[in-house]
Structure formats: structure tokens, C-alpha cells
Design a protein around this motif. Structure first.
Motif, PDB file in Angstrom:
ATOM      1  N   UNK A 272     -12.970  -9.880 -10.415  1.00 41.69           N
ATOM      2  CA  UNK A 272     -11.911  -9.671  -9.431  1.00 41.69           C
ATOM      3  C   UNK A 272     -12.463  -9.264  -8.081  1.00 41.69           C
ATOM      4  N   UNK A 273     -11.794  -9.796  -7.056  1.00 39.65           N
ATOM      5  CA  UNK A 273     -12.078  -9.417  -5.689  1.00 39.65           C
ATOM      6  C   UNK A 273     -10.863  -8.710  -5.110  1.00 39.65           C
ATOM      7  N   UNK A 274     -11.102  -7.734  -4.252  1.00 37.35           N
ATOM      8  CA  UNK A 274     -10.027  -6.914  -3.695  1.00 37.35           C
ATOM      9  C   UNK A 274     -10.079  -6.957  -2.179  1.00 37.35           C
ATOM     10  N   UNK A 275      -8.920  -7.173  -1.576  1.00 36.77           N
ATOM     11  CA  UNK A 275      -8.804  -7.137  -0.114  1.00 36.77           C
ATOM     12  C   UNK A 275      -7.671  -6.197   0.269  1.00 36.77           C
ATOM     13  N   UNK A 276      -7.815  -5.549   1.405  1.00 39.03           N
ATOM     14  CA  UNK A 276      -6.789  -4.649   1.927  1.00 39.03           C
ATOM     15  C   UNK A 276      -6.254  -5.263   3.217  1.00 39.03           C
ATOM     16  N   UNK A 277      -5.034  -5.744   3.137  1.00 43.59           N
ATOM     17  CA  UNK A 277      -4.403  -6.443   4.263  1.00 43.59           C
ATOM     18  C   UNK A 277      -3.505  -5.450   5.006  1.00 43.59           C
ATOM     19  N   UNK A 278      -4.070  -4.771   5.976  1.00 44.03           N
ATOM     20  CA  UNK A 278      -3.312  -3.760   6.706  1.00 44.03           C
ATOM     21  C   UNK A 278      -2.219  -4.387   7.570  1.00 44.03           C
TER      22      UNK A 278
ATOM     23  N   UNK B 229       0.854  -1.189   0.000  1.00 42.88           N
ATOM     24  CA  UNK B 229       0.000   0.000   0.000  1.00 42.88           C
ATOM     25  C   UNK B 229       0.891   1.240   0.000  1.00 42.88           C
ATOM     26  N   UNK B 230       0.589   2.173  -0.874  1.00 40.70           N
ATOM     27  CA  UNK B 230       1.353   3.415  -0.931  1.00 40.70           C
ATOM     28  C   UNK B 230       1.129   4.221   0.348  1.00 40.70           C
ATOM     29  N   UNK B 231       2.145   4.933   0.748  1.00 41.28           N
ATOM     30  CA  UNK B 231       2.070   5.708   1.987  1.00 41.28           C
ATOM     31  C   UNK B 231       0.919   6.707   1.923  1.00 41.28           C
ATOM     32  N   UNK B 232       0.081   6.681   2.944  1.00 41.79           N
ATOM     33  CA  UNK B 232      -1.023   7.621   3.062  1.00 41.79           C
ATOM     34  C   UNK B 232      -2.299   7.196   2.376  1.00 41.79           C
TER      35      UNK B 232
END
Length: 351
Positions: free
Chosen positions: A300-306, A255-258
Motif C-alpha cells: 500500500x501507498x499513502x498520500x495526504x491530499x490537503x 482527514x480528522x480535525x487536527x
């Protein structure tokens, strides 16, 4: 208006899929089919599912036989199309399903393919973003020479282009692992593709940065974002699994910063929200290859893995349709000024 068509490599998987789609196209007359070692044999002996084309006989693949048509499709092994495209200067529209006209860099061609380098053509992925803010379909509308994409390459490129273009992911650390059906390797007899070698196992291949689709992915992502190609680094690992056709690509990038969760998902929604053939699934949903068999769709499915600070995109396509023949026909429709979805379906085959 009816357009006359010749399809080379018509006894193979890609050629057969092009024929299957074109057989239902109301503006197309399939006049000529060609092959090499199978020339002289009825098409139906090699494509028994194409009953409506049983009257056709495979002819030799020569420039003279391919010439004289409104449209020529080349579904030949990599490195073999160029000898024919050079001789088809008078053909109004030529579409190459091989790799000969995909790459803009001769250095990349020499490193991953070798042999004669041929000029790059318009890239046949209509939904792909360009750094101008438009889509590749605008280029295809005026194209007379089209390079259909590599199936793995277009799957990964469509998966990640919105994030790279919007600046919400870091393209210097992309990892893509793909489960792929062996039909993507063509119809030639190869020991590693025998049923006894494929059934009941998963086989990685072209590991460690050696797969030929890597420069194509880097080129597409650079064109989509304006990011320098050398800044895009990808670890790409395909794995053959025991399904005849299909690709399930899992691609991740930092993930790009910010970048916020809302900004990340909005990048993909903005890119594909109005597309007929590329669908972003609702949050928490992910595709199966079974959902796209026979269809010209990329789901497509999208997940955000923090926890890992990475975006995860899982994309399913039918490698022979959206990955190859469907993309070629979709691009043809655009070049001819026809409805983009003519003869193409979003509905898969189940079970």
C-alpha cells in the motif's frame, strides 16, 4: 507432525489456489479433494497447473467424505458452506473461504445474502487491528473455526483500519473504488465474465451500495477501532478490468480535525511496520497489481491530499492469494501453532 487435509470446491479458483499453496506446505498431506458436478473426474483435468496433485480424483462433497481429516477447507459458493460446517463438529479445524461465517449481524446477512444465517467464526485476517490494541492473529491462535475473508473486503479493511483506529480519518465518509480481476467472481460460466465482454473494457458492477462486501468492511473497521458500525459509511464501487487476478483498491476518507501529516503516516507505519505480509511503501510510492501476483502480500501507498482534505490509500493484492487462499493458509498456520509464513511467499511473479 503431518496434518491431513480435505479441500472442497477443489475444481474452482479458490479451491485450486488453496491446493497450490498447500502442495508446498511441509506439514500438510492433501488427502481428499471434492467437487459437485465435477466429482469422479481427475483433479488434473480442472487444475492442470497442479502437477504434483495429479494422483487425486475429485470426490462428491458430502459431510461423510469431508469428515475424518485434521483440517477441512471449504471453497464453496456463498450460502453453501453452512450445510457442511454443521456436520463437521468433530473436525479439529475447519476453514471456510465462503461468506457463510463472516458476518456477525443477521440483519446484514439477510440484507446482502439471504438464506440461513450461521454463527460467525474467527475472521481470517491476521494483521487486522482489534479495538483491544492487539491484532486479529491473537484470536486466530486459539481458533478451531475460521472464516477466510472476502478479497475486496479485506483489502479495503487493511487499507483503512489504521487510520480509523488512530482517529486520524473520519470513517463517516469513506470512498473506495477497486479495479478487480474476474477470477474473484469464481469459475462459473457467466456472460459478463466472458473474454469478449471483459477484454478491452472496464465494467463497474454492484454500484450504489449493493456489493456484498460492504457489511464485512464496516464490521472489520468497527472491530478495529471500537467505532460503532452505523457510524462507518462507505461508498464502494468495484470495476472489473481485463486482468485474470488482482485488486487495486483506491480508498479515501476525510482527514480528522487536527491530525498532522506525521500523525497520519505514523498510524499506518505503526500498524504494519513489523508485518511480513502487509507493507507500507515509502512516501511517494504506490503499488501495482503486477507486484503481488502469486504473493501473499498487500502493498500500500499513502498520500495526504490537503487540498481535498482527504487521506488516499492505494492497496494492491492478489485476490486469490492474500485475498483468499493465502489468508486462509496464514490463519491455518496460526491456529496450528506453526510459523505464520509457512508455505507463503512475499515474492510475486514477474513479468
Amino acid at each position: 507432525m503431518t496434518y491431513s487435509v480435505a479441500v472442497s470446491g477443489a475444481s474452482g479458483y479458490a479451491g485450486g489456489e488453496i491446493l497450490r499453496i498447500l502442495a508446498a506446505h511441509p506439514d500438510i498431506e492433501i488427502r481428499t479433494v471434492t467437487a459437485h458436478s465435477n466429482a469422479g473426474q481427475p483433479l488434473i483435468e480442472h487444475q492442470p497447473h497442479l502437477r504434483s496433485l495429479a494422483h487425486l480424483t475429485l470426490q462428491d462433497t458430502t459431510p461423510e467424505i469431508l469428515a475424518g481429516h485434521d483440517i477441512v477447507f471449504l471453497a464453496l459458493p456463498h450460502g453453501q458452506s453452512g450445510q457442511y460446517t454443521d456436520a463437521l463438529g468433530d473436525t479439529p479445524l475447519v476453514i471456510d473461504a465462503g461468506a457463510d461465517h463472516r458476518l456477525t449481524s443477521q440483519d446484514s446477512w439477510d440484507a446482502f445474502y439471504g438464506g440461513a444465517f450461521h454463527e460467525p467464526w474467527a475472521y481470517g485476517v491476521p494483521e487486522l487491528l482489534t479495538d483491544s490494541g492487539a491484532k486479529q492473529r491473537e484470536v486466530l491462535r486459539t481458533a478451531t473455526r475460521i472464516a477466510a475473508p472476502g478479497c475486496n473486503a479485506s483489502t479495503v479493511s487493511l487499507s483503512l483500519a489504521p487510520g480509523v483506529a488512530a482517529g486520524v480519518i473520519d470513517p463517516s465518509d469513506i470512498v473506495s473504488v477497486l479495479a478487480v480481476g474476474p477470477s474473484g467472481a469464481g469459475k462459473s460460466l457467466k456472460t459478463n465474465l466472458l473474454a469478449s465482454e471483459v477484454l478491452g473494457t472496464a465494467n463497474p458492477y454492484a454500484v450504489g451500495g449493493t456489493h456484498r462486501h460492504i457489511p464485512e468492511i464496516r464490521q472489520a473497521l468497527a472491530a478495529a477501532s471500537g467505532v460503532a458500525g452505523e457510524s462507518i459509511r462507505i461508498s464502494f464501487t468495484p470495476v472489473i478490468v481485463p486482468m485474470a487476478r488482482g485488486i487495486l483498491a483506491t480508498s479515501t476518507a476525510p482527514i480528522a480535525e487536527g491530525a498532522t501529516d506525521v500523525q497520519i503516516r505514523d498510524a499506518w507505519q505503526s500498524a504494519y511496520g513489523d508485518e511480513t505480509f502487509v507493507h507500507l511503501l515509502p512516501e511517494g510510492h504506490f503499488p501495482r497489481t503486477a507486484d503481488v501476483l502469486g504473493a501473499n502480500t498487500a502493498l500500500m501507498g499513502l498520500a495526504i491530499d490537503r487540498a481535498a482534505n482527504r487521506v488516499v490509500v492505494v492497496t494492491a493484492v492478489d485476490n486469490l492469494v492474500k485475498g483468499t487462499a493465502g489468508a486462509a493458509v496464514q490463519s491455518m498456520n496460526l491456529a496450528l501453532g506453526l510459523p505464520e509464513d509457512r508455505a507463503l511467499t512475499v515474492n510475486g511473479v514477474a513479468p
